[in-house]
Write a protein that holds these residues in place. Sequence first.
Motif, mmCIF file in Angstrom:
data_model
loop_
_atom_site.group_PDB
_atom_site.id
_atom_site.type_symbol
_atom_site.label_atom_id
_atom_site.label_comp_id
_atom_site.label_asym_id
_atom_site.label_seq_id
_atom_site.Cartn_x
_atom_site.Cartn_y
_atom_site.Cartn_z
ATOM 1 N N ARG A 361 -4.344 38.872 -9.172
ATOM 2 C CA ARG A 361 -4.827 40.169 -10.357
ATOM 3 C C ARG A 361 -4.614 39.260 -11.289
ATOM 4 N NH1 ARG A 361 1.040 40.642 -7.997
ATOM 5 N NH2 ARG A 361 2.307 39.924 -9.762
ATOM 6 N N GLU A 362 -3.839 38.573 -12.125
ATOM 7 C CA GLU A 362 -3.515 37.591 -13.142
ATOM 8 C C GLU A 362 -5.236 37.006 -13.497
ATOM 9 O OE1 GLU A 362 -0.774 34.805 -12.857
ATOM 10 O OE2 GLU A 362 0.314 36.209 -11.951
ATOM 11 N N GLN A 363 -5.727 36.879 -12.925
ATOM 12 C CA GLN A 363 -7.512 36.150 -13.258
ATOM 13 C C GLN A 363 -8.497 37.543 -13.479
ATOM 14 O OE1 GLN A 363 -6.516 33.646 -9.494
ATOM 15 N NE2 GLN A 363 -5.597 32.829 -11.198
ATOM 16 N N LEU A 364 -8.101 38.222 -12.185
ATOM 17 C CA LEU A 364 -8.785 39.554 -12.717
ATOM 18 C C LEU A 364 -8.616 40.066 -14.199
ATOM 19 C CD1 LEU A 364 -8.857 40.770 -9.634
ATOM 20 C CD2 LEU A 364 -10.835 39.538 -10.669
ATOM 21 N N HIS A 365 -6.882 40.071 -14.565
ATOM 22 C CA HIS A 365 -6.878 40.478 -16.015
ATOM 23 C C HIS A 365 -7.585 39.789 -17.341
ATOM 24 C CE1 HIS A 365 -4.016 42.243 -18.896
ATOM 25 N NE2 HIS A 365 -3.921 41.076 -19.047
ATOM 26 N N LEU A 366 -7.355 38.350 -16.700
ATOM 27 C CA LEU A 366 -7.907 37.612 -17.931
ATOM 28 C C LEU A 366 -9.793 38.492 -18.112
ATOM 29 C CD1 LEU A 366 -7.411 34.137 -18.050
ATOM 30 C CD2 LEU A 366 -9.967 34.845 -18.566
ATOM 31 N N LEU A 367 -10.587 37.987 -16.851
ATOM 32 C CA LEU A 367 -12.050 38.179 -16.570
ATOM 33 C C LEU A 367 -11.615 40.149 -18.124
ATOM 34 C CD1 LEU A 367 -13.287 36.796 -13.584
ATOM 35 C CD2 LEU A 367 -13.166 36.154 -15.445
ATOM 36 N N GLU A 368 -10.991 41.056 -17.502
ATOM 37 C CA GLU A 368 -11.033 42.097 -18.510
ATOM 38 C C GLU A 368 -11.082 42.205 -19.296
ATOM 39 O OE1 GLU A 368 -8.593 44.366 -15.819
ATOM 40 O OE2 GLU A 368 -9.758 44.922 -14.808
ATOM 41 N N SER A 369 -10.156 41.119 -19.842
ATOM 42 C CA SER A 369 -10.150 40.770 -21.395
ATOM 43 C C SER A 369 -10.719 40.441 -21.657
ATOM 44 C CB SER A 369 -9.023 40.369 -21.913
ATOM 45 O OG SER A 369 -7.354 40.510 -20.636
ATOM 46 N N ALA A 370 -11.623 39.505 -21.192
ATOM 47 C CA ALA A 370 -13.018 38.731 -21.943
ATOM 48 C C ALA A 370 -14.214 39.427 -22.103
ATOM 49 C CB ALA A 370 -13.313 37.275 -21.284
ATOM 50 N N ALA A 371 -14.061 40.441 -21.657
ATOM 51 C CA ALA A 371 -15.119 41.299 -21.207
ATOM 52 C C ALA A 371 -14.909 42.832 -22.226
ATOM 53 C CB ALA A 371 -15.543 41.964 -19.759
ATOM 54 N N GLY A 372 -13.945 42.116 -22.533
ATOM 55 C CA GLY A 372 -13.387 43.511 -23.891
ATOM 56 C C GLY A 372 -13.135 45.148 -22.592
ATOM 57 N N LEU A 373 -12.949 44.433 -21.255
ATOM 58 C CA LEU A 373 -12.113 46.036 -20.712
ATOM 59 C C LEU A 373 -11.049 46.496 -21.019
ATOM 60 C CD1 LEU A 373 -14.518 44.988 -17.689
ATOM 61 C CD2 LEU A 373 -15.425 46.694 -19.733
ATOM 62 N N THR A 374 -9.783 45.650 -21.195
ATOM 63 C CA THR A 374 -8.759 46.361 -21.853
ATOM 64 C C THR A 374 -8.333 46.230 -23.334
ATOM 65 O OG1 THR A 374 -8.024 43.224 -21.656
ATOM 66 C CG2 THR A 374 -8.021 45.200 -19.399
#
Length: 374
Positions: A361-374
């Motif tokens: 879940r931490e890696q997915l959160h980082l990826l979401e942040s990098a994609a501007g989804l959070t």
Amino acid sequence: MAARNTAISLSEAGPFTDEQRELARTVRDVVAKRADSAAVRAVAESDAGYDTALWSLLCEQIGVAALAVPEEFDGIGTGYFESHLVLEELARGLVPTPMLGSAVICVQALLATGNDEACARILPGIAAGESTAALCWSGFEGYWGSDDLEVGAERSGDQWTLTGDTYYVLDGDRADVLLVAAGTDDGPGLFEVDPAAAGVERTATPAMDPTRPLARVRFSSTPATPLATGAEVLDKVLAIAQVALSGEAVGAADRLLALTVEYTQQRKQFGRAIGSFQALKHRMADLYVLVETARSMSYKAAESLSPVDAATAKAYCAEAFQQVAGEAIQLHGGIAITWEHDAHLYFKRAHGCAQLFGQPREQLHLLESAAGLT
């Protein structure tokens, strides 16, 4: 683990140099000769936690610990990628060694500090296989971020002391050098600690995966030497650790799939090998595609070492390994859950990989942040 290898890895067939292919083949041959299932089980239960004679052979004859160490620090200086190939081959047999924690993560951590004095003092011993280092970072909850460190650093004049507990330290109870991620008034930093220093308490901790020695390391007003400050150093180290773990996941998953394919070709039901049934062929074909996709992601991350690629590779490869392990248990039937069979060791390694160096879940959160989804 003694079964015939039925898979071809990209380290043999992919777009690599002859030297890289030879390195992977050589390590695989040594593992096949010196680290079969019985040997791995024996050393996992030993006090050392790994085969010191095998590690000396790998270091002296092949130079696995020196690969990523620059020549100025008595290393080979190939860069990270060759170490990645070695990790993949060692993980195929679940061979316990200091490669991941010491020769990869701690070497890269020291290089990331840019502290030439510390590198010149510590790296030659690691490169020669004469000493090992361990990275102390995570707290009990298993969080590996640089923004919430369990160990605190206090400064009095020119002297620093560390206080706090770290968990899930690879080979932490026997390493010759401790590198510690600690919080300071100016932000996160990386420190060097002598394991013999006052206030250091090291305890081997039981792990679900017997082939992955872990320890708790406690610091109580322990003298420490600062190596670097700033979140960028720790973030780089974490990315490399995640990339390295993705390589291990691919190697182990590839080997477990090969073992499973071989078993289905031997196990007969209704007068036929179960591997000839169309439904099982489809399942194993899907697993093959999954492993090869994971391998591509892992190699891409090993080339770039970027945080985004690292998070992608770690999350995907760990999940792929878990899926292969789960399917292998089912396809092997009842024997897979017995202590005598190796499938359960891969199953445990798969679930351990998913949690180490950050949960999915931490890696997915980082990826979401990098994609501007959070």
